[in-house]
Design a protein around this motif. Structure first.
Motif, mmCIF file in Angstrom:
data_model
loop_
_atom_site.group_PDB
_atom_site.id
_atom_site.type_symbol
_atom_site.label_atom_id
_atom_site.label_comp_id
_atom_site.label_asym_id
_atom_site.label_seq_id
_atom_site.Cartn_x
_atom_site.Cartn_y
_atom_site.Cartn_z
ATOM 1 N N LEU A 148 -56.985 -1.895 -25.000
ATOM 2 C CA LEU A 148 -57.747 -3.138 -24.908
ATOM 3 C C LEU A 148 -58.654 -3.089 -23.696
ATOM 4 N N THR A 160 -52.613 -9.230 -20.376
ATOM 5 C CA THR A 160 -52.258 -8.876 -21.748
ATOM 6 C C THR A 160 -50.973 -9.526 -22.250
ATOM 7 N N ILE A 163 -51.451 -11.461 -25.471
ATOM 8 C CA ILE A 163 -52.343 -10.877 -26.466
ATOM 9 C C ILE A 163 -51.527 -10.041 -27.447
ATOM 10 N N LEU A 165 -51.689 -7.537 -31.031
ATOM 11 C CA LEU A 165 -52.527 -6.718 -31.897
ATOM 12 C C LEU A 165 -52.033 -6.872 -33.319
ATOM 13 N N GLN A 190 -47.997 -5.280 -29.064
ATOM 14 C CA GLN A 190 -48.619 -5.798 -27.852
ATOM 15 C C GLN A 190 -49.020 -4.650 -26.951
ATOM 16 N N PHE A 197 -51.907 0.169 -26.112
ATOM 17 C CA PHE A 197 -51.038 -0.318 -27.181
ATOM 18 C C PHE A 197 -50.785 0.793 -28.192
ATOM 19 N N ALA A 212 -57.370 -7.924 -32.043
ATOM 20 C CA ALA A 212 -56.514 -8.520 -31.012
ATOM 21 C C ALA A 212 -56.654 -10.032 -31.034
ATOM 22 N N ARG A 214 -55.350 -13.548 -28.800
ATOM 23 C CA ARG A 214 -54.611 -14.240 -27.731
ATOM 24 C C ARG A 214 -53.935 -15.440 -28.390
ATOM 25 N N MET A 250 -62.123 -7.285 -25.728
ATOM 26 C CA MET A 250 -61.952 -8.723 -25.905
ATOM 27 C C MET A 250 -63.304 -9.423 -25.810
#
Length: 587
Positions: A148, A160, A163, A165, A190, A197, A212, A214, A250
């Motif tokens: 990420l 992270t 966040i 995935l 994650q 990741f 991804a 959040r 992101m």
């Protein structure tokens, strides 16, 4: 032991033993704080077990007591199953999870414990725990390793912990009907604190949609307008058992909340302060976008100035100056033109929060004349940029225009240097030289305070006519270095795009230093010269069109991101050195 005799332990003794047992989980007095994250000792099924029963109960045993609430929040199983999970605890270290339905035949499952899981002491997992097993004779062996990247406008390290995935197996979904706001992902993981990741147990020779989220609500779907997101430049084609370096950047946080006029107060007979819910765009801060009227007589009061009130400390506060005095103990109505005022994201003022009332008592009808309260450059400063922007902040509104003869910049030979005066509002001025200054030279900025008068000079008091001189020296180019390199792109489609251009940014690691260059069409080489000594990061991205903006894509509707990339390490710029081969691959 004497046969036939039963020994009874008093209840108070049992109570003391129980209390002692509870107390035993506390750290010893004066000892180091226990920061050990939860540790899994045993699980059923075992990791990578095959031929697992379809009605299996999943069992975990941990090394220390857990926060039970965080366990249920962090638990997930993919592919997803419908229904409510049941958790049966034995103490706080051992738990059994009962699934609401039978698992599918010949299917690989992954049970995940997210980084939300905490011990009873509040210590969280450093990285997620995954348990992979199959109800058939084989386990899917495909793996994806990726990273990420933070949003381009982010000034902080990527956080992270919240966040996730998501990966959707496109062989099991139809893209036309796939609803990412309601359909849970087929796989989930994650990233660690560095953004790395990994997905396990993926189908080889498959195609996945990976992005991804959040996940604010921890509901394992994307909530538009609430969840932050990051999308890659393409779907994942798992054409081998192991794919690496899959990047997801992101997107910048999208502000969709309109600003609100929250309150206003009278400061004196000529000043009032409006309070907004957030910072406004400086172009919005003009006296003609505000309207002030006497509530009782419904008569307008003219406003002659508007400026941000200490924007570094009082975000969203604007001071207004009236042409005629306000009357003590009278009520006034302040309105804002909704279509003319917006925040930094371009959101216009909230339709139902654009008006407020205010009043004041015992209002004094004089006020201090404006003075310079802050400058961005101090006297005798060295190593100033050859293209400086010198910012002045005044204590109150200043009448405009300013006589240019009252603000001068001269070099060591007493020759005047042409300058520009740019007002961002009625109390904030930027002074810029028209051309670059000479290197390693002294300059003097002279400000005559008489030039900075109030729009209401008859009511302002206490401003002497003085000269303020600020002397500074420009940077020595021999103390600067260069950074150079090439930009490449992995996706051949972007190489052929006639509208695509490369943008490269040089970012100081310990300051707000940022330089950006947009390369000409067809060019792939860049250079930053006159770079002050220090440590820097370099990154690049692709833009389309003339606006130079990075397109981070979207989830709904789904749109891939433009390629981007970061140079993997910090670079150390030294005087008179050129650091070349700082090459960036965009993908």
């Amino acid at each position: 032991m004497i046969a036939g005799r039963v020994f009874r332990i008093p209840i108070r003794v049992l109570l003391l033993l129980w209390i002692a047992g509870c107390a035993s989980i506390q750290p010893p007095p004066g000892g180091p704080e226990d920061k050990t994250p939860p540790a899994l000792l045993e699980s059923t099924p075992k990791e990578r077990a095959t031929n697992v029963s379809r009605d299996v109960r999943i069992h975990f045993l941990f090394a220390a007591p857990l926060d039970k609430n965080t366990f249920s929040q962090s638990f997930s199983i993919t592919p997803y199953i419908t229904g409510k999970l049941k958790f049966s605890w034995s103490g706080s270290e051992e738990v059994e999870v009962r699934l609401p339905e039978l698992l599918r035949e010949n299917t690989t499952y992954t049970v995940s414990l997210a980084r939300d899981l905490k011990s009873r002491r509040g210590n969280a997992l450093a990285q997620p725990v995954h348990l992979t097993f199959s109800t058939g004779a084989a386990i899917d062996t495909g793996r994806l390793n990726g990273v990420l990247l933070p949003a381009l406008n982010s000034k902080e390290a990527l956080k992270t912990a919240d966040i996730f995935l998501f990966a959707y197996d496109l062989r099991a979904h139809t893209l036309d009907t796939l609803d990412l706001s309601h359909t849970p992902p087929d796989l989930m993981t994650q990233a660690d604190d560095k953004g790395a990741f990994e997905f396990l147990a993926m189908r080889t020779s498959g195609k996945y949609r990976v992005f991804a989220v959040r996940d604010a609500f921890r509901n394992h779907v994307y909530d538009k307008g609430v969840d932050g997101f990051g999308v890659p430049t393409s779907d994942l084609v798992l054409d081998s058992s192991f794919v690496t370096d899959f990047r997801i950047r992101m997107a910048a946080a999208v502000d969709t909340v309109p600003p609100q006029l929250q309150d206003a107060e009278v400061l004196d007979a000529y000043h009032l302060r409006a309070k907004f819910s957030e910072e406004l765009d400086t172009l919005s801060i003009r006296p003609n976008v505000f309207q002030l009227r006497s509530t009782k007589q419904n008569t307008p009061i003219e406003l002659v100035a508007a400026y941000r009130d200490h924007p570094d400390r009082r975000i969203g506060q604007v001071v207004l100056l009236t042409k005629s005095p306000l009357i003590s103990d009278s009520e006034y109505t302040l309105s804002v033109l909704r279509d003319s005022v917006h925040d930094l994201a371009g959101n216009k003022l909230w339709d139902s929060a654009y008006q407020t009332t205010l009043s004041g008592r015992a209002l004094r009808d004089t006020f201090p004349a404006p003075r310079i309260s802050e400058t961005s450059i101090s006297d005798s400063l060295r190593d100033v940029s050859q293209s400086p922007s010198i910012r002045l902040t005044f204590s109150d509104a200043v009448a405009q225009p300013i006589n240019a003869e009252q603000v001068t910049l001269i070099d060591t030979s007493k020759k005047s240097v042409p300058i520009q005066l740019v007002w961002t509002d009625d109390a904030h001025l930027i002074i810029r030289p028209v051309d670059s200054l000479r290197a390693l030279q002294f300059y003097t900025l002279t400000l005559r305070t008489k030039a900075f008068s109030s729009p209401l000079p008859s009511r302002a008091v206490g401003q002497p006519d003085t000269l303020i001189r600020i002397r500074f020296q420009t940077v020595d180019p021999r103390e600067e270095g260069k950074v150079a390199g090439e930009v490449g792109v992995a996706d051949s489609a972007w190489k052929r795009n006639p509208n695509a251009r490369y943008v490269v940014e040089l970012i100081g690691s310990s300051s707000d230093y940022l330089r950006r260059v947009q390369l000409p069409q067809g060019s792939a080489t860049y250079e930053f010269d006159r770079v002050p000594m220090g440590k820097y990061r370099v990154r690049g991205y692709i833009v389309e069109g003339a606006n130079g903006r990075f397109d981070a894509g979207s989830v709904i509707p789904y749109k891939f991101s433009a390629p981007s990339g970061d140079f993997p390490t910090e670079i150390d710029v030294r005087p008179r050195w050129t650091i070349d081969k700082v090459n960036i691959l965009l993908k």
